[in-house]
Write a protein that holds these residues in place. Structure first.
Motif, PDB file in Angstrom:
ATOM      1  N   ARG A 165     -71.953 -64.162 107.746  1.00 50.46           N
ATOM      2  CA  ARG A 165     -71.652 -65.122 106.669  1.00 50.46           C
ATOM      3  C   ARG A 165     -70.320 -64.758 106.005  1.00 50.46           C
ATOM      4  N   ALA A 166     -69.689 -65.736 105.412  1.00 53.12           N
ATOM      5  CA  ALA A 166     -68.371 -65.560 104.798  1.00 53.12           C
ATOM      6  C   ALA A 166     -68.371 -64.482 103.726  1.00 53.12           C
ATOM      7  N   ASP A 167     -69.415 -64.435 102.882  1.00 54.27           N
ATOM      8  CA  ASP A 167     -69.436 -63.429 101.813  1.00 54.27           C
ATOM      9  C   ASP A 167     -69.581 -62.018 102.374  1.00 54.27           C
ATOM     10  N   VAL A 168     -70.350 -61.881 103.446  1.00 54.66           N
ATOM     11  CA  VAL A 168     -70.508 -60.577 104.093  1.00 54.66           C
ATOM     12  C   VAL A 168     -69.205 -60.184 104.790  1.00 54.66           C
ATOM     13  N   ALA A 169     -68.585 -61.136 105.456  1.00 53.74           N
ATOM     14  CA  ALA A 169     -67.303 -60.872 106.118  1.00 53.74           C
ATOM     15  C   ALA A 169     -66.268 -60.378 105.116  1.00 53.74           C
ATOM     16  N   MET A 170     -66.261 -60.964 103.930  1.00 50.66           N
ATOM     17  CA  MET A 170     -65.305 -60.554 102.908  1.00 50.66           C
ATOM     18  C   MET A 170     -65.548 -59.093 102.496  1.00 50.66           C
ATOM     19  N   ARG A 171     -66.807 -58.726 102.333  1.00 56.09           N
ATOM     20  CA  ARG A 171     -67.110 -57.328 101.973  1.00 56.09           C
ATOM     21  C   ARG A 171     -66.695 -56.373 103.084  1.00 56.09           C
ATOM     22  N   TYR A 172     -66.987 -56.730 104.337  1.00 60.75           N
ATOM     23  CA  TYR A 172     -66.574 -55.891 105.468  1.00 60.75           C
ATOM     24  C   TYR A 172     -65.057 -55.783 105.534  1.00 60.75           C
ATOM     25  N   ARG A 173     -64.356 -56.909 105.340  1.00 60.71           N
ATOM     26  CA  ARG A 173     -62.888 -56.874 105.365  1.00 60.71           C
ATOM     27  C   ARG A 173     -62.351 -55.920 104.306  1.00 60.71           C
ATOM     28  N   ASP A 174     -62.899 -56.019 103.103  1.00 59.91           N
ATOM     29  CA  ASP A 174     -62.432 -55.147 102.019  1.00 59.91           C
ATOM     30  C   ASP A 174     -62.677 -53.676 102.337  1.00 59.91           C
ATOM     31  N   HIS A 175     -63.826 -53.378 102.921  1.00 63.79           N
ATOM     32  CA  HIS A 175     -64.208 -51.980 103.152  1.00 63.79           C
ATOM     33  C   HIS A 175     -63.624 -51.399 104.438  1.00 63.79           C
ATOM     34  N   TYR A 176     -63.627 -52.172 105.524  1.00 60.66           N
ATOM     35  CA  TYR A 176     -63.254 -51.634 106.825  1.00 60.66           C
ATOM     36  C   TYR A 176     -61.896 -52.088 107.357  1.00 60.66           C
ATOM     37  N   CYS A 177     -61.458 -53.268 107.011  1.00 64.08           N
ATOM     38  CA  CYS A 177     -60.296 -53.862 107.676  1.00 64.08           C
ATOM     39  C   CYS A 177     -58.967 -53.612 106.974  1.00 64.08           C
ATOM     40  N   MET A 178     -59.010 -53.279 105.716  1.00 65.02           N
ATOM     41  CA  MET A 178     -57.788 -53.086 104.948  1.00 65.02           C
ATOM     42  C   MET A 178     -57.540 -51.592 104.751  1.00 65.02           C
ATOM     43  N   GLY A 179     -56.382 -51.129 105.130  1.00 65.73           N
ATOM     44  CA  GLY A 179     -56.074 -49.708 104.973  1.00 65.73           C
ATOM     45  C   GLY A 179     -56.504 -48.904 106.180  1.00 65.73           C
ATOM     46  N   ASP A 180     -57.241 -47.820 105.968  1.00 62.94           N
ATOM     47  CA  ASP A 180     -57.686 -46.927 107.036  1.00 62.94           C
ATOM     48  C   ASP A 180     -58.871 -47.547 107.764  1.00 62.94           C
TER      49      ASP A 180
ATOM     50  N   CYS B 210     -56.015 -54.155 109.719  1.00 64.01           N
ATOM     51  CA  CYS B 210     -56.338 -53.675 111.062  1.00 64.01           C
ATOM     52  C   CYS B 210     -55.544 -54.449 112.113  1.00 64.01           C
ATOM     53  N   GLU B 211     -55.064 -53.734 113.102  1.00 66.36           N
ATOM     54  CA  GLU B 211     -54.273 -54.383 114.150  1.00 66.36           C
ATOM     55  C   GLU B 211     -55.088 -55.360 115.003  1.00 66.36           C
ATOM     56  N   PHE B 212     -56.415 -55.293 114.910  1.00 69.93           N
ATOM     57  CA  PHE B 212     -57.273 -56.183 115.687  1.00 69.93           C
ATOM     58  C   PHE B 212     -57.779 -57.380 114.868  1.00 69.93           C
ATOM     59  N   SER B 213     -57.362 -57.502 113.637  1.00 66.43           N
ATOM     60  CA  SER B 213     -57.916 -58.522 112.747  1.00 66.43           C
ATOM     61  C   SER B 213     -57.761 -59.948 113.274  1.00 66.43           C
ATOM     62  N   SER B 214     -56.690 -60.243 113.950  1.00 71.65           N
ATOM     63  CA  SER B 214     -56.482 -61.618 114.426  1.00 71.65           C
ATOM     64  C   SER B 214     -57.442 -62.023 115.535  1.00 71.65           C
ATOM     65  N   ARG B 215     -58.148 -61.028 116.137  1.00 71.74           N
ATOM     66  CA  ARG B 215     -59.086 -61.331 117.219  1.00 71.74           C
ATOM     67  C   ARG B 215     -60.477 -60.760 116.964  1.00 71.74           C
ATOM     68  N   CYS B 216     -60.731 -60.279 115.765  1.00 72.77           N
ATOM     69  CA  CYS B 216     -62.011 -59.638 115.433  1.00 72.77           C
ATOM     70  C   CYS B 216     -63.000 -60.667 114.877  1.00 72.77           C
ATOM     71  N   ALA B 217     -64.181 -60.748 115.496  1.00 78.62           N
ATOM     72  CA  ALA B 217     -65.205 -61.711 115.076  1.00 78.62           C
ATOM     73  C   ALA B 217     -65.662 -61.467 113.644  1.00 78.62           C
ATOM     74  N   VAL B 218     -65.736 -60.227 113.223  1.00 76.28           N
ATOM     75  CA  VAL B 218     -66.165 -59.928 111.850  1.00 76.28           C
ATOM     76  C   VAL B 218     -65.061 -60.314 110.870  1.00 76.28           C
ATOM     77  N   PHE B 219     -63.834 -59.920 111.145  1.00 72.82           N
ATOM     78  CA  PHE B 219     -62.720 -60.249 110.246  1.00 72.82           C
ATOM     79  C   PHE B 219     -62.570 -61.758 110.096  1.00 72.82           C
ATOM     80  N   LEU B 220     -62.741 -62.474 111.185  1.00 73.29           N
ATOM     81  CA  LEU B 220     -62.588 -63.928 111.177  1.00 73.29           C
ATOM     82  C   LEU B 220     -63.821 -64.658 110.664  1.00 73.29           C
ATOM     83  N   GLY B 221     -64.900 -63.914 110.419  1.00 72.00           N
ATOM     84  CA  GLY B 221     -66.109 -64.522 109.875  1.00 72.00           C
ATOM     85  C   GLY B 221     -66.929 -65.288 110.897  1.00 72.00           C
ATOM     86  N   ARG B 222     -66.741 -65.011 112.183  1.00 74.98           N
ATOM     87  CA  ARG B 222     -67.496 -65.704 113.224  1.00 74.98           C
ATOM     88  C   ARG B 222     -68.875 -65.109 113.448  1.00 74.98           C
TER      89      ARG B 222
END
Length: 74
Positions: free
Chosen positions: A21-36, A6-18
């Motif tokens: 929790r880290a494990d939840v952030a990883m699942r969101y990244r896999d599902h929402y942030c990579m690809g479409d 995602c073009e917003f990943s460098s400033r996204c609180a979810v992508f950055l895990g802010r």
């Protein structure tokens, strides 16, 4: 083949895990942030009003909350 990020990943609180929790952030990244990214409520709101205006607590699946925030922001 590497997935697009995602073009917003460098400033996204979810992508950055802010905002989750880290494990939840990883699942969101896999599902929402990579690809479409169009399934992500955060992405849609960022397109509409800018990533800096997206609340850190908004989660990728919270489309109704994103819509409510957008109405209030206008």
């Amino acid at each position: 083949m590497a997935s697009a990020t995602c073009e917003f990943s460098s400033r996204c609180a979810v992508f950055l895990g802010r905002s989750v929790r880290a494990d939840v952030a990883m699942r969101y990244r896999d599902h929402y942030c990579m690809g479409d990214c169009s399934a992500c409520a955060r992405w849609a709101l960022a397109i509409a009003i800018g990533i800096d205006e997206v609340p850190d607590g908004l989660l990728p699946y919270q489309h109704e909350r994103a819509d409510e925030y957008l109405i209030q922001a206008v």
